[in-house]
Motif scaffolding. Structure first.
Motif, PDB file in Angstrom:
ATOM      1  N   MET B 151       0.806  -1.212   0.000  1.00 17.02           N
ATOM      2  CA  MET B 151       0.000   0.000   0.000  1.00 17.02           C
ATOM      3  C   MET B 151       0.846   1.272   0.000  1.00 17.02           C
ATOM      4  O   MET B 151       0.425   2.313  -0.473  1.00 17.02           O
ATOM      5  CB  MET B 151      -0.945   0.004   1.200  1.00 17.02           C
ATOM      6  CG  MET B 151      -1.979  -1.115   1.115  1.00 17.02           C
ATOM      7  SD  MET B 151      -3.242  -0.986   2.390  1.00 17.02           S
ATOM      8  CE  MET B 151      -2.368  -1.592   3.823  1.00 17.02           C
ATOM      9  N   CYS B 317      -7.984   2.138  10.740  1.00 16.13           N
ATOM     10  CA  CYS B 317      -6.813   1.967   9.870  1.00 16.13           C
ATOM     11  C   CYS B 317      -6.422   3.300   9.242  1.00 16.13           C
ATOM     12  O   CYS B 317      -7.259   4.003   8.701  1.00 16.13           O
ATOM     13  CB  CYS B 317      -7.151   0.949   8.774  1.00 16.13           C
ATOM     14  SG  CYS B 317      -5.850   0.750   7.550  1.00 16.13           S
ATOM     15  N   VAL B 318      -5.138   3.646   9.320  1.00 16.37           N
ATOM     16  CA  VAL B 318      -4.654   4.860   8.658  1.00 16.37           C
ATOM     17  C   VAL B 318      -3.860   4.522   7.393  1.00 16.37           C
ATOM     18  O   VAL B 318      -3.221   5.384   6.820  1.00 16.37           O
ATOM     19  CB  VAL B 318      -3.817   5.748   9.614  1.00 16.37           C
ATOM     20  CG1 VAL B 318      -4.653   6.180  10.805  1.00 16.37           C
ATOM     21  CG2 VAL B 318      -2.547   5.040  10.077  1.00 16.37           C
ATOM     22  N   ARG B 319      -3.890   3.268   6.975  1.00 13.49           N
ATOM     23  CA  ARG B 319      -3.241   2.807   5.740  1.00 13.49           C
ATOM     24  C   ARG B 319      -1.725   3.038   5.741  1.00 13.49           C
ATOM     25  O   ARG B 319      -1.173   3.520   4.757  1.00 13.49           O
ATOM     26  CB  ARG B 319      -3.832   3.502   4.507  1.00 13.49           C
ATOM     27  CG  ARG B 319      -5.311   3.341   4.314  1.00 13.49           C
ATOM     28  CD  ARG B 319      -5.682   1.977   3.749  1.00 13.49           C
ATOM     29  NE  ARG B 319      -7.077   1.998   3.326  1.00 13.49           N
ATOM     30  CZ  ARG B 319      -8.114   1.778   4.131  1.00 13.49           C
ATOM     31  NH1 ARG B 319      -7.919   1.491   5.408  1.00 13.49           N
ATOM     32  NH2 ARG B 319      -9.340   1.817   3.673  1.00 13.49           N
ATOM     33  N   CYS B 320      -1.104   2.686   6.848  1.00 17.49           N
ATOM     34  CA  CYS B 320       0.348   2.867   6.907  1.00 17.49           C
ATOM     35  C   CYS B 320       1.067   1.651   6.341  1.00 17.49           C
ATOM     36  O   CYS B 320       2.257   1.700   6.072  1.00 17.49           O
ATOM     37  CB  CYS B 320       0.774   3.085   8.350  1.00 17.49           C
ATOM     38  SG  CYS B 320       0.535   1.626   9.379  1.00 17.49           S
ATOM     39  N   ALA B 321       0.349   0.533   6.235  1.00 20.15           N
ATOM     40  CA  ALA B 321       0.903  -0.719   5.698  1.00 20.15           C
ATOM     41  C   ALA B 321       1.932  -1.371   6.591  1.00 20.15           C
ATOM     42  O   ALA B 321       2.595  -2.315   6.187  1.00 20.15           O
ATOM     43  CB  ALA B 321       1.475  -0.531   4.290  1.00 20.15           C
ATOM     44  N   SER B 322       2.070  -0.883   7.828  1.00 19.60           N
ATOM     45  CA  SER B 322       3.093  -1.522   8.658  1.00 19.60           C
ATOM     46  C   SER B 322       2.706  -2.946   9.018  1.00 19.60           C
ATOM     47  O   SER B 322       3.566  -3.770   9.293  1.00 19.60           O
ATOM     48  CB  SER B 322       3.378  -0.697   9.911  1.00 19.60           C
ATOM     49  OG  SER B 322       2.208  -0.514  10.651  1.00 19.60           O
ATOM     50  N   CYS B 323       1.408  -3.237   8.998  1.00 26.95           N
ATOM     51  CA  CYS B 323       1.003  -4.612   9.298  1.00 26.95           C
ATOM     52  C   CYS B 323       1.530  -5.588   8.250  1.00 26.95           C
ATOM     53  O   CYS B 323       1.768  -6.747   8.552  1.00 26.95           O
ATOM     54  CB  CYS B 323      -0.507  -4.713   9.451  1.00 26.95           C
ATOM     55  SG  CYS B 323      -1.437  -4.015   8.076  1.00 26.95           S
ATOM     56  N   ILE B 346      -4.862  -6.880   6.786  1.00 27.93           N
ATOM     57  CA  ILE B 346      -5.867  -5.812   6.682  1.00 27.93           C
ATOM     58  C   ILE B 346      -6.443  -5.806   5.270  1.00 27.93           C
ATOM     59  O   ILE B 346      -7.636  -5.548   5.078  1.00 27.93           O
ATOM     60  CB  ILE B 346      -5.276  -4.424   7.062  1.00 27.93           C
ATOM     61  CG1 ILE B 346      -6.377  -3.350   7.117  1.00 27.93           C
ATOM     62  CG2 ILE B 346      -4.202  -3.971   6.080  1.00 27.93           C
ATOM     63  CD1 ILE B 346      -7.358  -3.492   8.236  1.00 27.93           C
ATOM     64  N   CYS B 377       0.238  -1.886  14.814  1.00 28.88           N
ATOM     65  CA  CYS B 377      -0.755  -1.058  14.125  1.00 28.88           C
ATOM     66  C   CYS B 377      -1.058   0.217  14.912  1.00 28.88           C
ATOM     67  O   CYS B 377      -1.392   0.154  16.080  1.00 28.88           O
ATOM     68  CB  CYS B 377      -2.032  -1.873  13.938  1.00 28.88           C
ATOM     69  SG  CYS B 377      -3.434  -0.883  13.404  1.00 28.88           S
ATOM     70  N   PRO B 378      -0.944   1.380  14.276  1.00 26.26           N
ATOM     71  CA  PRO B 378      -1.216   2.636  14.973  1.00 26.26           C
ATOM     72  C   PRO B 378      -2.651   2.714  15.491  1.00 26.26           C
ATOM     73  O   PRO B 378      -2.909   3.321  16.517  1.00 26.26           O
ATOM     74  CB  PRO B 378      -1.001   3.715  13.914  1.00 26.26           C
ATOM     75  CG  PRO B 378      -0.342   3.072  12.778  1.00 26.26           C
ATOM     76  CD  PRO B 378      -0.541   1.599  12.881  1.00 26.26           C
TER      77      PRO B 378
HETATM   78  S1  SF4 Z   1      -0.948  -1.339  10.542  1.00 28.48           S
HETATM   79 FE1  SF4 Z   1      -3.028  -0.791  11.116  1.00 28.48          FE
HETATM   80  S2  SF4 Z   1      -3.260   1.279  10.347  1.00 28.48           S
HETATM   81 FE2  SF4 Z   1      -1.493   0.448   9.309  1.00 28.48          FE
HETATM   82  S3  SF4 Z   1      -2.330  -0.394   7.406  1.00 28.48           S
HETATM   83 FE3  SF4 Z   1      -2.269  -2.067   8.891  1.00 28.48          FE
HETATM   84  S4  SF4 Z   1      -4.305  -2.041   9.812  1.00 28.48           S
HETATM   85 FE4  SF4 Z   1      -4.041  -0.093   8.769  1.00 28.48          FE
END
Ligand code: SF4
Ligand code: SF4
Lengths: 204, 723
Positions: B151, B317-323, B346, B377-378
């Protein structure tokens, strides 16, 4: 020049901003690959600008006006150096794309991240900050807020509509093999000139 | 949309053989945690910050209709036109009409996942419009004709040679593989696009209800140009991005860049509300005018999620893609296997809502429940839990697959049948393991692993050994009921014996309720809630009858199931819920319980030793139960051992219930990494506190590192007890 607010000074001085945060701001800005020059008086900024022009061999400069730049007499310095300088709206629109340097001013810095906050409502202020390969900003070194939270609180005091930017170092990408590369769509160099001397008031 | 008859297994195989992808992802998986940790160095309380994000987003979704109304009204007040698009078709129709009306021919786009979700570019091009992605990564994949595989870094699956190839083709000149050169080539090629475009389309990282502003974070600066240069600006923003006030943007801005790219802030953050000035050239003269601003508030399944009690969590979800960056499955297969646009755990969840349940079901098993993502996840989204919920939903809608259904309903839900089968398995290991019944048993079984030896079902299960190991305790200090779980009962009965030895040595009476069965987690993992409930009731009854002071489990998954899952299962059966809560309080995980008792008895003191032992943190133990110091304290106190740490001690071993069996090809690379780390630690013994990990790692050690042995912590403690 159009601005989101004319009350930045008030919003900042009634808040948490402080010159003591400058060293932290400077470190973080440099970590983000910004170049930072701190000068005591606006007049001293002239030398920094002159050097940048010389070393980059700049021929064309676009600049939006600010009280700090006026106090520093930047325009005269540039003209003396023989560069073509454009400061009027339509001229900036015409020349920003081919200019070597863009100059603008920012309202405050954020210690937590080394970012600066630019009131960017004026179209021309965005052009000078995005199109030329080198972007120089003026700021007051005592206008530093501790964190992003305080930055948003400050903005909340003056903002109703319009365009605001945080700028943190130059334009960058890591989209090819995660290799950090500077200067994609925006400038590849970002220079902050921080002036200790407080210069208030609008244009003459 | 996409064909639903995908062959996931083939796709996985293909990705496993993609050396470029594997190399990029494994280097990234190494580097990411370090850069993220560094970025958080100047955040005093990360947990408090994450909680702030969570709370803020939770209150936003709870009030989503009002927030949307307010956002729309405030944006309109400032001159924007707001259109609410129910789905992709509505959005496209609006946009294409707008282009006609405003005489738009050329469009530049900055990143918008929502637009990819509906393949917007394709339709715009079909309508005769010239569209360019300007984010470098997006541009690259648009040239390649790929979907984003991440992402935040959409082209992470390509290397410089491949990118140079696509550039050469597009720019019709030989582009060398030098990265800075390629970036400059892209700058030049796209600069013209910006200057000539009539319309800019951007996404948004947040939308502020109090003033109708949108916020964008980017590094390249393309979003700033897209929102500045063209005379028309269109924002595509999903409902999940709405927040109440300017100040609420702060927690997002403090976490998103740190989590996404390990930056304290991205190069640019843009906040813009209402019409802004733009300059256009008319008859050779530059004139300033108001920019046309359209905001498309995009639904496409989002509002349905907002009104779902459980799934509204995805709004956090803030779409950081860290997950993705920490996910053991994603970091092996990359994003494309997830099928649609959003990748990782996610992504699987988003796909269910924004695309279809059918697409989700194809990939629902690509989560091994290791909880690595939950930790990072933030918005503190419990991704594996939501995936489990979705599985349950799928099963409710159209049942378990045939075969699996037969096994679950006829075998697993009936303890006697299940246990009889297991006993039979012990007798006829070979023929039985290849039979279809055992293959579908979702536990430890199956005969399909090539790189891993399989544990044998024990000759004599623990339940038949209980009477032999039970000692009469005079004046016991406590009465303990032991819940063995299937693995200890049928695969590792020796571990059960060690548990008995340790507890009896502490002067405790230990009992084993015969009626106990599987904890039910594997069944639940497949989405069969009803069977899981039946199993849970049986277990609760059996343990209530013991009147024990505490219930002990030497398997963290079982312990977690008793603590949490049973209670959640009975959400709509209050009487059972109360019983589950009451008994759940009595359940203790073995190592943490014993550590406390040893502490009281003054036995938890460090001793010197020369047998090097390293400890593997099981996912459910560390991130599920939060237990990781106690087993280490016990090992340090064990005579003769020296504790050494291995790299990534808390990374999943790849077992994860049925996953390790069904997706052996994925499980094996994860296991291999674990074995490599064990080897590098120079330990002679690997200690675990989870029988499922024990099975997985033992299999890997047998084949790849035969001199290293694995032991449950209980066994190490038992060794130190004199008869
Ligand atoms: S780590 Fe959390 S906030 Fe970031 S993309 Fe995944 S689900 Fe979304
Ligand atoms: S729980 Fe583990 S496997 Fe599942 S999505 Fe999260 S990190 Fe990936």
């Amino acid at each position: 020049m159009k601005k989101v607010s004319e009350n930045w000074t008030h919003a900042l001085t009634s808040g948490t901003c402080s010159a003591s945060l400058f060293p932290e701001f400077e470190t973080r800005a440099k970590n983000a690959a910004a170049e930072v020059f701190r000068v005591k008086t606006a007049a001293e900024a002239k030398e920094v600008i002159a050097n940048l022009v010389k070393y980059t061999n700049a021929r064309k400069v676009v600049a939006v006006d600010s009280p700090l730049q006026q106090a520093a007499g930047i325009n005269a310095t540039l003209t003396d150096l023989g560069v073509s300088l454009y400061t009027e709206q339509a001229d900036i629109a015409e020349h920003a794309e081919s200019a070597d340097i863009g100059i603008s001013a920012v309202e405050f810095g954020i210690a937590e991240s080394g970012s600066v906050c630019q009131d960017a409502l004026a179209f021309e202020s965005r052009l000078v900050s995005m199109l030329p390969p080198l972007h120089i900003v003026f700021m007051n070194s005592n206008r530093i807020v501790p964190g992003i939270t305080e930055a948003m609180e400050t903005i909340a005091k003056v903002y109703d509509r319009g365009y605001i930017s945080f700028i943190t170092g130059p334009s960058r990408t890591a989209d090819i093999e995660r290799v950090l590369t500077i200067g994609v769509h925006g400038p590849s160099r970002f220079v902050i000139i921080a002036v200790d001397e407080e210069v208030n008031g609008g244009k003459q | 949309m996409e064909a639903n008859n995908r062959n996931i297994k083939n796709e996985i195989q293909e990705k496993l053989q993609d050396e470029v992808l594997r190399g990029a992802l494994s280097r990234f998986a190494e580097a990411y945690p370090i850069s993220r940790a560094k970025a958080y160095e100047n955040v005093a309380d990360i947990e408090a910050l994450r909680e702030q994000v969570r709370q803020m987003k939770m209150s936003a979704v709870a009030d989503i209709e009002n927030l949307a109304d307010k956002f729309e009204a405030e944006a309109a007040k400032r001159g924007a036109k707001v259109f609410r698009a129910k789905d992709g078709n509505a959005l496209k129709e609006y946009l294409i009409n707008l282009c006609k009306e405003k005489n738009v021919k050329r469009i530049v786009k900055s990143k918008s996942m929502a637009s990819e979700e509906i393949h917007l570019n394709h339709d715009l091009e079909t309508a005769g419009l010239h569209v360019k992605e300007t984010d470098l990564g997006e541009w690259i994949i648009s040239l390649a004709g790929h979907k984003p595989s991440h992402m935040v870094m959409p082209a992470i699956h390509l290397n410089r040679e491949q990118v140079a190839g696509y550039f050469s083709k597009e720019l019709k000149q030989e582009i060398p593989t030098d990265i800075p050169f390629m970036v400059q080539a892209a700058r030049q090629a796209l600069r013209g696009e910006f200057l000539e475009a009539d319309m800019g389309i951007s996404g948004a990282n947040f939308g502020i209800a109090e003033n109708g502003a949108i916020g964008l974070v980017t590094n390249e600066g393309n979003a700033r140009l897209v929102t500045t240069l063209p005379r028309v600006h269109v924002v595509i923003i999903g409902y999940e991005k709405l927040i109440p006030t300017i100040k609420d943007a702060a927690p997002i801005l403090r976490t998103l860049p740190r989590n996404a790219t390990g930056q304290l802030m991205t190069s640019y953050m843009t906040m813009t509300s209402g019409v802004t000035p733009v300059m256009v050239k008319q008859d050779g003269k530059w004139v300033e005018q108001d920019k046309e601003l359209h905001i498309i508030l995009f639904d496409n399944g989002r509002l349905q999620a907002a009104h779902d009690d459980k799934f509204k969590e995805i709004y956090q979800c803030v779409r950081c893609a860290s997950c993705l960056n920490v996910c053991p499955v994603y970091t092996i297969v990359g994003g494309h296997v997830y099928g649609h646009i959003y990748a990782g755990g996610i992504g699987a969840i988003l796909t269910a809502f924004l695309n279809s349940m059918g697409d989700f079901e194809k990939i629902n098993e690509l989560c091994i429940g290791c909880r690595k993502c939950v930790e990072i996840c933030p918005g503190k989204i419990d991704i594996p839990h939501l995936i489990e919920e979705l599985r349950a939903k799928a099963v409710k809608e159209h049942g378990l697959p045939f075969g699996v259904k037969a096994v679950v309903e006829n075998v697993l839900s009936n303890r006697k049948v299940f246990h009889t089968l297991l006993r039979l398995a012990a007798i006829g290991q070979k023929p039985f393991q290849s039979g279809r019944v055992i293959r579908h048993l979702p536990l430890f079984l199956a005969g399909m692993a090539k790189d891993r030896s399989l544990p044998a079902v024990a000759d004599v299960p623990f339940r038949d050994r209980v009477s032999k190991v039970t000692r009469k305790i005079n004046q016991p200090v406590k009465k303990i009921a032991f819940f063995s779980g299937c693995n200890i009962d049928f695969i590792f009965p020796e571990t059960g014996e060690s548990v008995y030895k340790v507890l009896q040595d502490l002067n405790m009476e230990v009992v084993f309720p015969e009626e106990q069965s599987c904890c039910g987690k594997p069944v639940l993992g497949m989405g069969d809630r009803e069977t899981a409930k039946r199993i849970a009731k049986k277990n609760i009854e059996a343990f209530e009858a013991t009147g024990a002071d505490a219930i002990l489990s030497a398997c963290p998954t079982c312990a977690e199931t008793w603590h949490q899952t049973y209670i959640e299962l009975f959400e709509d059966e209050p009487a059972w819920k109360a019983r589950a809560e009451k008994i759940g309080h009595k359940v203790c995980e073995f190592t943490s319980f014993v550590a406390k008792e040893y502490q009281k008895a003054g036995r938890l003191v460090k001793t010197a030793g020369n047998v090097k032992v390293t400890y593997h943190d099981s996912c459910h133990m560390k991130r599920g139960l939060g237990i990781y110091t106690e087993p280490r304290q016990l090992l340090e106190a064990a005579n003769g051992y020296e504790l050494v740490e291995m790299k990534d001690c808390d990374k999943c071993c790849g077992m994860a219930g049925a996953f390790g069996v069904k997706y052996t090809e994925l499980s094996m690379p994860i296991l291999k990494q674990k074995i490599t780390n064990i080897k590098a630690s120079a330990a002679e013994i690997v200690a675990v506190a989870c029988p499922a990990c024990m099975m997985q790692i033992q299999g890997g050690l047998d084949k790849q590192l035969p001199n290293v042995k694995i032991k449950h912590v209980a066994e190490i403690l038992a060794e130190n007890i004199k008869e």
